[in-house]
Scaffold this motif. Structure first.
Motif, short mmCIF file in Angstrom:
data_model
loop_
_atom_site.label_atom_id
_atom_site.label_comp_id
_atom_site.label_asym_id
_atom_site.label_seq_id
_atom_site.Cartn_x
_atom_site.Cartn_y
_atom_site.Cartn_z
N ALA A 50 0.83 -1.21 0.00
CA ALA A 50 0.00 0.00 0.00
C ALA A 50 0.86 1.26 0.00
O ALA A 50 0.58 2.21 -0.73
CB ALA A 50 -0.93 -0.01 1.20
N GLU A 51 1.92 1.27 0.80
CA GLU A 51 2.77 2.45 0.82
C GLU A 51 3.49 2.62 -0.51
O GLU A 51 3.64 3.74 -1.02
CB GLU A 51 3.79 2.40 1.95
N GLU A 70 6.07 5.22 6.88
CA GLU A 70 6.46 4.30 7.95
C GLU A 70 7.36 3.18 7.43
O GLU A 70 8.31 2.78 8.10
CB GLU A 70 5.23 3.69 8.62
N GLU A 71 7.06 2.67 6.23
CA GLU A 71 7.76 1.47 5.78
C GLU A 71 9.01 1.75 4.95
O GLU A 71 9.94 0.94 4.97
CB GLU A 71 6.79 0.59 4.98
N PRO A 87 0.41 3.38 5.92
CA PRO A 87 -0.54 2.57 5.15
C PRO A 87 -1.52 1.78 5.99
O PRO A 87 -2.70 1.65 5.64
CB PRO A 87 0.36 1.65 4.33
N ILE A 88 -1.04 1.23 7.12
CA ILE A 88 -1.93 0.54 8.05
C ILE A 88 -1.56 0.98 9.46
O ILE A 88 -0.60 0.47 10.05
CB ILE A 88 -1.85 -0.99 7.93
N TYR A 209 4.08 9.94 11.42
CA TYR A 209 3.09 9.28 10.55
C TYR A 209 1.91 8.73 11.34
O TYR A 209 0.88 8.39 10.77
CB TYR A 209 3.72 8.18 9.69
N ASP A 210 2.02 8.64 12.69
CA ASP A 210 0.90 8.19 13.51
C ASP A 210 -0.09 9.31 13.81
O ASP A 210 -1.26 9.03 14.08
CB ASP A 210 1.41 7.66 14.86
N PHE A 211 0.36 10.58 13.80
CA PHE A 211 -0.54 11.65 14.24
C PHE A 211 -0.77 12.75 13.21
O PHE A 211 -1.73 13.51 13.33
CB PHE A 211 -0.06 12.28 15.55
#
Length: 272
Positions: A50-51, A70-71, A87-88, A209-211
């Protein structure tokens, strides 16, 4: 080009991510552990696919923009416009078949979040926030609800591991003041807050990337989202997050949480 002009493109990114993630959900997909310690920090082929898809779309349409993911790390992160991709968010929920994970996508302008999306592809639910505009849920305007005191508040936090050491006591003190507290939720809890079903989400140990995607969504619904000291969230934030639908509840919660979080590697561990 204004922020609003990017809103159709961020929707396209979310749709492409969802189409990539859906075929893997509740299947025997391979799961790797990114952690080198005792904590289980999963990543799947769905996260990576997805990323990668979103990065290709960004580079094809806005090659001058930066990307933080993130990845696959950072590219041109000091550009004026930077896309931030998770992405997730909530991979642990995803690999156990629980549909409360989400794709988080944000656009930063000079380090400040100005556009964000929370997309839950299984339930087909999407929250969109655009700086200066009213946030929407599946295309309809949303609003946080009034909650002037903590003893009326519904509160979520994702996991106890977010609050190491002395932070555990601060967090527990707040949970004792609210009407209802539950663990879990990942990014989905922030969507519920923006839609007026939850009053507080309190977390720590988060990365950009979390917030980043949450900021425009919460603000555009009339809520507040800051760090534990009340500072606006941006590319340099410390990883603590306090989101509230009501300013009075936000102030009361901030008083109990007591300001700055501890420094060091603990605050940067990935939770979802």
């Amino acid at each position: 080009m204004t922020v609003i002009d990017f809103s159709a493109f961020i929707g396209r990114l979310a749709t492409s991510s969802g189409e990539t993630i859906l075929p893997f959900f509740r299947t025997s997909l391979s799961v790797d552990n990114k952690s080198t310690g005792q904590e289980f920090d999963p990543v799947t082929e769905a996260d990576r696919a997805a990323e990668a898809m979103m990065r290709r779309l960004i580079k094809a349409n806005f090659p001058q923009h930066g990307i933080v993911g993130e990845e696959f790390g950072n590219e041109r992160e000091d550009a004026d416009y930077v896309w931030v991709l998770d992405p997730i968010d909530g991979t642990k929920a995803y690999i156990t078949g629980l549909p409360i994970f989400g794709t988080l996508i944000a656009l930063l302008h000079r380090g400040q979040p100005v556009l964000g999306i929370i997309d839950q592809p299984i339930l087909q639910e999407r929250w969109l926030g655009v700086s200066g505009e009213r946030s929407t849920f599946n295309g309809k305007a949303i609003q946080v609800r009034a909650c002037p005191t903590l003893d009326r508040a519904y509160m979520y936090s994702t996991a106890p591991i977010m609050f190491p050491g002395a932070l555990e006591k601060r967090h527990e003190a707040l949970t004792q003041k609210v009407k209802l507290f539950r663990w879990g939720g990942d990014c989905y809890a922030y969507g519920l807050l923006a839609s007026g079903h939850v009053d507080l989400v309190v977390e720590n140990s988060l990365k950009l990337y979390d917030f980043a995607a949450l900021v425009a969504v919460i603000k555009g619904a009339g809520g507040l989202i800051t760090d534990w000291q009340g500072k606006e969230l941006d590319i340099d934030s410390d990883g603590s997050v306090l989101a509230a639908g009501d300013a009075a509840t936000h102030r009361a919660a901030m008083g109990i949480l007591g300001g700055a979080v501890s420094s060091g590697p603990e605050k940067r561990r990935r939770i979802g």
